[in-house]
Design a protein around this motif. Structure first.
Motif, PDB file in Angstrom:
ATOM      1  N   VAL A  35     -14.634  -3.672   7.273  1.00 49.54           N
ATOM      2  CA  VAL A  35     -13.291  -3.222   7.606  1.00 49.54           C
ATOM      3  C   VAL A  35     -12.395  -3.634   6.446  1.00 49.54           C
ATOM      4  O   VAL A  35     -12.251  -4.823   6.160  1.00 49.54           O
ATOM      5  CB  VAL A  35     -12.770  -3.847   8.911  1.00 49.54           C
ATOM      6  CG1 VAL A  35     -11.363  -3.330   9.209  1.00 49.54           C
ATOM      7  CG2 VAL A  35     -13.696  -3.540  10.067  1.00 49.54           C
ATOM      8  N   ALA A  36     -11.815  -2.661   5.764  1.00 43.04           N
ATOM      9  CA  ALA A  36     -10.940  -2.949   4.633  1.00 43.04           C
ATOM     10  C   ALA A  36      -9.542  -3.238   5.156  1.00 43.04           C
ATOM     11  O   ALA A  36      -8.849  -2.339   5.645  1.00 43.04           O
ATOM     12  CB  ALA A  36     -10.917  -1.778   3.659  1.00 43.04           C
ATOM     13  N   CYS A  37      -9.132  -4.497   5.090  1.00 41.41           N
ATOM     14  CA  CYS A  37      -7.770  -4.876   5.445  1.00 41.41           C
ATOM     15  C   CYS A  37      -6.984  -4.972   4.144  1.00 41.41           C
ATOM     16  O   CYS A  37      -7.356  -5.748   3.245  1.00 41.41           O
ATOM     17  CB  CYS A  37      -7.754  -6.201   6.191  1.00 41.41           C
ATOM     18  SG  CYS A  37      -8.451  -6.090   7.850  1.00 41.41           S
ATOM     19  N   VAL A  38      -5.937  -4.184   4.023  1.00 45.43           N
ATOM     20  CA  VAL A  38      -5.229  -4.058   2.750  1.00 45.43           C
ATOM     21  C   VAL A  38      -3.764  -4.407   2.938  1.00 45.43           C
ATOM     22  O   VAL A  38      -3.170  -4.124   3.981  1.00 45.43           O
ATOM     23  CB  VAL A  38      -5.386  -2.633   2.172  1.00 45.43           C
ATOM     24  CG1 VAL A  38      -6.835  -2.390   1.772  1.00 45.43           C
ATOM     25  CG2 VAL A  38      -4.953  -1.563   3.174  1.00 45.43           C
ATOM     26  N   THR A  39      -3.188  -5.025   1.923  1.00 43.24           N
ATOM     27  CA  THR A  39      -1.794  -5.446   2.023  1.00 43.24           C
ATOM     28  C   THR A  39      -0.981  -5.002   0.818  1.00 43.24           C
ATOM     29  O   THR A  39      -1.489  -4.878  -0.294  1.00 43.24           O
ATOM     30  CB  THR A  39      -1.654  -6.982   2.134  1.00 43.24           C
ATOM     31  OG1 THR A  39      -1.819  -7.584   0.851  1.00 43.24           O
ATOM     32  CG2 THR A  39      -2.663  -7.566   3.107  1.00 43.24           C
ATOM     33  N   ARG A  40       0.273  -4.733   1.106  1.00 45.25           N
ATOM     34  CA  ARG A  40       1.316  -4.574   0.106  1.00 45.25           C
ATOM     35  C   ARG A  40       2.600  -5.026   0.775  1.00 45.25           C
ATOM     36  O   ARG A  40       2.636  -5.254   1.994  1.00 45.25           O
ATOM     37  CB  ARG A  40       1.457  -3.113  -0.359  1.00 45.25           C
ATOM     38  CG  ARG A  40       0.281  -2.613  -1.168  1.00 45.25           C
ATOM     39  CD  ARG A  40       0.415  -1.165  -1.597  1.00 45.25           C
ATOM     40  NE  ARG A  40       1.358  -0.998  -2.701  1.00 45.25           N
ATOM     41  CZ  ARG A  40       1.407   0.093  -3.458  1.00 45.25           C
ATOM     42  NH1 ARG A  40       0.584   1.119  -3.227  1.00 45.25           N
ATOM     43  NH2 ARG A  40       2.265   0.188  -4.451  1.00 45.25           N
ATOM     44  N   ARG A  41       3.654  -5.143   0.014  1.00 43.37           N
ATOM     45  CA  ARG A  41       4.912  -5.535   0.653  1.00 43.37           C
ATOM     46  C   ARG A  41       5.444  -4.435   1.564  1.00 43.37           C
ATOM     47  O   ARG A  41       6.129  -4.704   2.540  1.00 43.37           O
ATOM     48  CB  ARG A  41       5.946  -5.914  -0.406  1.00 43.37           C
ATOM     49  CG  ARG A  41       5.842  -7.360  -0.845  1.00 43.37           C
ATOM     50  CD  ARG A  41       6.853  -7.735  -1.892  1.00 43.37           C
ATOM     51  NE  ARG A  41       6.543  -7.143  -3.184  1.00 43.37           N
ATOM     52  CZ  ARG A  41       7.282  -7.312  -4.268  1.00 43.37           C
ATOM     53  NH1 ARG A  41       8.392  -8.023  -4.203  1.00 43.37           N
ATOM     54  NH2 ARG A  41       6.927  -6.761  -5.418  1.00 43.37           N
ATOM     55  N   GLY A  58     -14.934   5.375   6.956  1.00 39.62           N
ATOM     56  CA  GLY A  58     -14.823   3.924   6.944  1.00 39.62           C
ATOM     57  C   GLY A  58     -13.744   3.431   7.881  1.00 39.62           C
ATOM     58  O   GLY A  58     -13.075   4.210   8.574  1.00 39.62           O
ATOM     59  N   GLN A  59     -13.564   2.119   7.903  1.00 42.88           N
ATOM     60  CA  GLN A  59     -12.525   1.497   8.712  1.00 42.88           C
ATOM     61  C   GLN A  59     -11.542   0.771   7.806  1.00 42.88           C
ATOM     62  O   GLN A  59     -11.949   0.092   6.859  1.00 42.88           O
ATOM     63  CB  GLN A  59     -13.128   0.489   9.692  1.00 42.88           C
ATOM     64  CG  GLN A  59     -14.110   1.075  10.692  1.00 42.88           C
ATOM     65  CD  GLN A  59     -14.609   0.000  11.644  1.00 42.88           C
ATOM     66  OE1 GLN A  59     -13.865  -0.501  12.484  1.00 42.88           O
ATOM     67  NE2 GLN A  59     -15.865  -0.375  11.495  1.00 42.88           N
ATOM     68  N   ALA A  60     -10.265   0.928   8.114  1.00 40.03           N
ATOM     69  CA  ALA A  60      -9.239   0.289   7.299  1.00 40.03           C
ATOM     70  C   ALA A  60      -8.021  -0.024   8.154  1.00 40.03           C
ATOM     71  O   ALA A  60      -7.709   0.716   9.094  1.00 40.03           O
ATOM     72  CB  ALA A  60      -8.838   1.176   6.127  1.00 40.03           C
TER      73      ALA A  60
END
Length: 247
Positions: A35-41, A58-60
């Motif tokens: 599971v791609a956990c992605v961050t930005r402001r 995929g999962q995100a």
């Protein structure tokens, strides 16, 4: 208790999932079942990446997070570990490459660059490392730069922050390696295929046809390679550059 079906899935957390390297790394791990956990402001900027990963099967999950704020980081890691799954891989990928003469640099900007490129790396890595050490496994990968090995004229703030990030990675690798945590630092030495390079440095971007700039997907392959290394042959530092790059 976990509250959604992906709760037992392995998580790859990418701090600073931009449109180039960070996004490519997230997609690479998602293809491998993470599971791609992605961050930005800004969470809005993450939606195209999340949609692309989902469309590919995929999962995100996207999260708005200020990586410089301790309370935000603590809450983010707690939420992911509780609701999604164990963070098996942390990729710290915040850049902060802002050139300026030392004669004109301001204290405020110097400090902000350090916060973005180094301090936030410490905060996120510390919180993830606490969980990984308890499990006895995990990978923490830091995106470095040429500035982390030598300071160029006009890049005092960026070089100082990247040198500090590299030192953080070294200290963590030496402390946490014996506890089962693979910490590595990736020196990206060269222009990357991004919109910024295309518009601001067209002569450099023209080298793309000759494989003269870094392809984000190929960078991502190397992050996956590091994560997959057996523990009897771990790499701490890996440098990536086009074959024609002067170094």
């Amino acid at each position: 208790m976990p509250t959604n079906p992906a709760a037992k899935s392995k998580v790859a957390l990418v701090i600073g999932a931009g449109d180039s390297t960070g996004g490519a790394i997230a997609k690479r791990f998602a293809r491998e079942g993470y599971v791609a956990c992605v961050t930005r402001r800004s969470a809005d900027k993450l939606q195209p990446l999340v949609d692309e990963i989902t469309a590919a099967g995929g999962q995100a999950r996207g999260f708005a997070s200020d990586a410089r704020k301790e309370e935000d980081v603590v809450a983010l890691i707690e939420q992911i570990e509780r609701d999604i799954g164990p963070i098996e891989v942390l990729v710290f990928n915040i850049g902060a490459n802002v050139p300026c003469s030392i004669l004109e640099e301001t204290a405020r900007k110097y400090f902000k660059i350090w916060e973005m490129a180094c301090f936030s790396g410490f905060l996120n890595a510390r919180e993830v490392a606490k969980r990984q050490v308890a499990r006895g496994r995990g990978t923490i990968l830091f995106t470095g730069a040429t500035a982390g090995t030598r300071g160029a004229a006009g890049f005092a703030a960026f070089a100082g922050a990247k040198h500090a990030l590299r030192a953080l990675a070294q200290s963590m690798a030496r402390e946490l390696g014996p506890r089962g945590i693979h910490v590595a630092h990736v020196v990206v030495d060269g222009a990357i295929d991004t919109e910024f390079i295309r518009t601001q440095f067209p002569e450099r971007y023209a080298l793309k046809a000759q494989d003269g700039i870094l392809n984000p997907d190929h960078i991502a392959d190397n992050y996956w390679y590091l994560h997959q290394q057996p523990r009897d042959a771990w790499t701490f530092e890996l440098d990536l550059r086009p074959y024609m790059e002067k170094w």
